[in-house]
Design an enzyme around this catalytic site. Structure first.
Site, short mmCIF file in Angstrom:
data_model
loop_
_atom_site.label_atom_id
_atom_site.label_comp_id
_atom_site.label_asym_id
_atom_site.label_seq_id
_atom_site.Cartn_x
_atom_site.Cartn_y
_atom_site.Cartn_z
N CYS A 136 48.29 68.61 54.47
CA CYS A 136 48.92 68.10 53.18
C CYS A 136 50.22 67.13 53.62
O CYS A 136 51.30 67.73 54.03
CB CYS A 136 49.58 69.35 52.55
N THR A 140 45.17 86.48 26.41
CA THR A 140 44.38 85.76 27.50
C THR A 140 44.26 86.70 28.62
O THR A 140 43.93 86.10 29.95
CB THR A 140 45.03 84.41 27.81
N GLU A 152 47.99 74.00 30.64
CA GLU A 152 47.13 74.98 30.90
C GLU A 152 46.51 75.03 32.29
O GLU A 152 46.39 76.10 32.97
CB GLU A 152 46.14 75.26 29.84
N THR A 163 51.97 83.86 29.77
CA THR A 163 51.06 83.64 28.67
C THR A 163 51.96 83.20 27.53
O THR A 163 52.86 83.55 27.25
CB THR A 163 50.24 84.91 28.32
N TYR A 164 51.39 82.05 26.75
CA TYR A 164 51.83 81.64 25.48
C TYR A 164 50.62 82.08 24.45
O TYR A 164 51.14 81.40 23.13
CB TYR A 164 52.03 80.11 25.50
N ASN A 165 49.73 82.83 24.53
CA ASN A 165 48.96 83.36 23.61
C ASN A 165 48.26 82.09 23.22
O ASN A 165 47.95 82.17 21.94
CB ASN A 165 49.72 84.09 22.78
N THR A 166 47.92 81.12 23.67
CA THR A 166 47.16 79.92 23.34
C THR A 166 45.91 79.74 24.25
O THR A 166 45.86 80.14 25.28
CB THR A 166 48.01 78.54 23.15
#
Length: 517
Positions: free
Chosen positions: A184, A423, A488, A411-414
């Site tokens: 790297c 999720t 995401e 989480t953003y619940n999407t």
């Protein structure tokens, strides 16, 4: 670092006090003007400026280019640009940035631009800049998830700069060793500069055999931890702690292990998100690279070499409707699995069998006879690893624990275009799949869910990012979750690196515990 560069006081630009920044900027302007005038005088007399003098100016200008685009303080950005323009007006070639933003995988327009952040983000950027003297591309990609970024920066700052068992130059050198295991160069370049800045010996950068024996002794643990952590035994630990000379203390070793796992995982994030070279580093601007980049850094890990970046196009022509149905199908599977869970629970024997099947498929890095899987109740982070780290390296256990929890529970619940989605099932499948690859089993988890929720292209991406990140390509990144947002996909990478770090830590800490008992 060259003696003439020591007069440059970049640290003053990190101050929250605008007058201190103004003083530092004026100091830098005068130094640049003096060096530029010296170059012009050489040209006028027909003599050639020494390469060292030219290199010094190029390094200064490259650093100013970075500040003009990536400093969170507007006054520094504007003044740096003015200094560059004044050099250009005097006939000096100034550098231009290469590439298109912090990531080769994510369009620049989708990444938060420095200077357009809100007050909360600005405070985060200013903290990062104050700690590191730069706002690096990793930060600019992680900022999709500010809560995680704050925890990550706090942990990294503690590991590298706060009181701890290891001296500062050792910390950066261990970071170089870990990053070089995966070739790297992005992380290696950053930490070469940091290593030299804190007084590290440049000779060490010519290969591990030029470093102190104590660090050489760490080479085998670095290799095993990065590629086959399940093979770490108490004998590895004993060899480091009981060496006749150059032995490690337990506290030093825990600090080193945390640094190694941190940078192995960060290499995974760097490749997994296609992080571009920093503007002021090799490959980030139009000048030839600074001379420090000529060190054979990859020799530090005994023979790794740079891999050419594979230039590949996005994954095949997939229609929007096709990828839309992929999301719908995934959500339907989650719903069905939840219903099955509610109706009946698989037996322990069945769950153990499903784990073994998944492990055999996923552990492509194992050779036959190497498997050393264990159940998390035998040795887990919460009950065993956390307390050991906190006892030997106070506060770090708490910081790492917080980072694990944020990554796992974030989480953003999407999901793509859908809102109000739970999720947790998907996040747990990703985390447990990674631990399964390392032979770690949760006896309350049905591993049959993994095949239901993670399709083949996603599994290939996960395995590559976690085990051989240097082989990640843009095609792999584009081919999974095609309808999902880049934020995401970055979220997925946060899960991958934290699950990897925890797995490596568990094997190393278990071996240390066995040595101690």
């Amino acid at each position: 670092m060259a003696e003439e560069e020591n007069e440059v006081r970049w640290d003053g630009l990190c101050s929250r006090d605008s007058s201190a920044r103004e003083t530092a900027l004026e100091n830098i302007r005068q130094i640049v003007a003096r060096k530029v005038e010296h170059l012009r005088a050489s040209r006028l007399t027909g003599s050639r400026a020494p390469d060292a003098a030219l290199d010094a100016v190029n390094r200064l200008l490259a650093h100013l280019l970075m500040l003009s685009q990536r400093c969170p303080f507007q006054d520094v950005r504007e003044k740096s640009e003015l200094i560059l323009k004044s050099a250009q007006e005097l006939g000096i070639r100034i550098p231009r940035p290469l590439g298109h933003g912090p990531s080769r995988f994510i369009p620049e327009k989708e990444i938060l631009q420095v200077g357009s952040e809100d007050a909360q983000m600005h405070a985060l950027f200013a903290d990062s800049f104050a700690a590191l003297g730069r706002l690096d591309n990793i930060t600019l990609v992680m900022v999709f998830h500010p809560q995680y970024l704050e925890s990550f920066l706090k942990t990294q700052h503690y590991l590298l700069q706060m009181d701890g068992p290891l001296p500062l130059h050792y910390r950066h050198y261990i970071g170089i060793m870990a990053a070089a295991r995966h070739q790297c160069s992005y992380l290696v370049n950053l930490h070469v500069n940091d290593f030299l800045h804190v007084g590290g010996d440049p000779k060490w950068l010519n290969g591990l055999e030029n470093a102190p024996q104590k660090l050489q002794n760490l080479g085998e643990l670095n290799k095993v931890l990065a590629h086959r952590p399940w093979l770490i035994t108490k004998e590895h630990i004993e060899g480091l702690l009981k060496a006749e000379e150059h032995s490690w203390s337990l506290a030093e070793l825990v600090h080193a292990v945390v640094l190694l796992t941190h940078y192995h995982s960060l290499a995974s994030f760097t490749f997994g998100c296609g992080i571009s070279p920093e503007i002021h580093c090799d490959g980030g601007h139009t000048f030839r690279p600074p001379s420090v980049s000529n060190y054979c850094i990859c020799d530090i890990t005994n023979g790794n070499h740079n891999v050419e970046e594979m230039q590949v196009n996005s994954a095949g022509n997939v229609s929007v409707s096709e990828s839309f149905f992929e999301v719908e199908a995934l959500m339907e599977k989650m719903k069905q699995l939840q219903e099955c869970r509610d109706e009946e629970e698989a037996s322990q024997e069945e769950m153990a069998s499903r784990f073994e099947i998944e492990k055999r498929e996923s552990m492509f890095v194992f050779s036959s006879g190497e498997s050393n899987s264990y159940q998390v109740n035998d040795y887990c982070w919460e009950d065993h690893g956390y307390s050991l780290v906190n006892r030997l390296y106070p506060d770090v256990g708490q910081l790492i624990d917080e980072k694990f929890h944020i990554a796992y529970n974030l989480t953003y619940n999407t999901m793509a275009m859908h809102k109000d989605v739970d999720t947790s099932m998907l996040r747990r499948a990703i985390w447990n799949y990674i631990h399964c690859m390392f032979g770690i089993r949760y006896d309350d988890y049905d591993y049959g869910e993994i095949n239901q929720l993670l399709d083949r292209s996603f599994k290939v991406y996960i395995k590559t990012v976690v085990c051989t990140p240097e082989k990640v390509t843009k095609r792999m990144y584009d081919s999974f979750w095609r309808q999902f947002k880049h934020s995401e996909k970055v979220h997925v990478n946060l899960l991958l690196i934290e699950a990897r770090m925890q797995a490596e830590l568990l094997y190393a800490l278990r071996a240390i515990t066995r040595y101690m008992t």
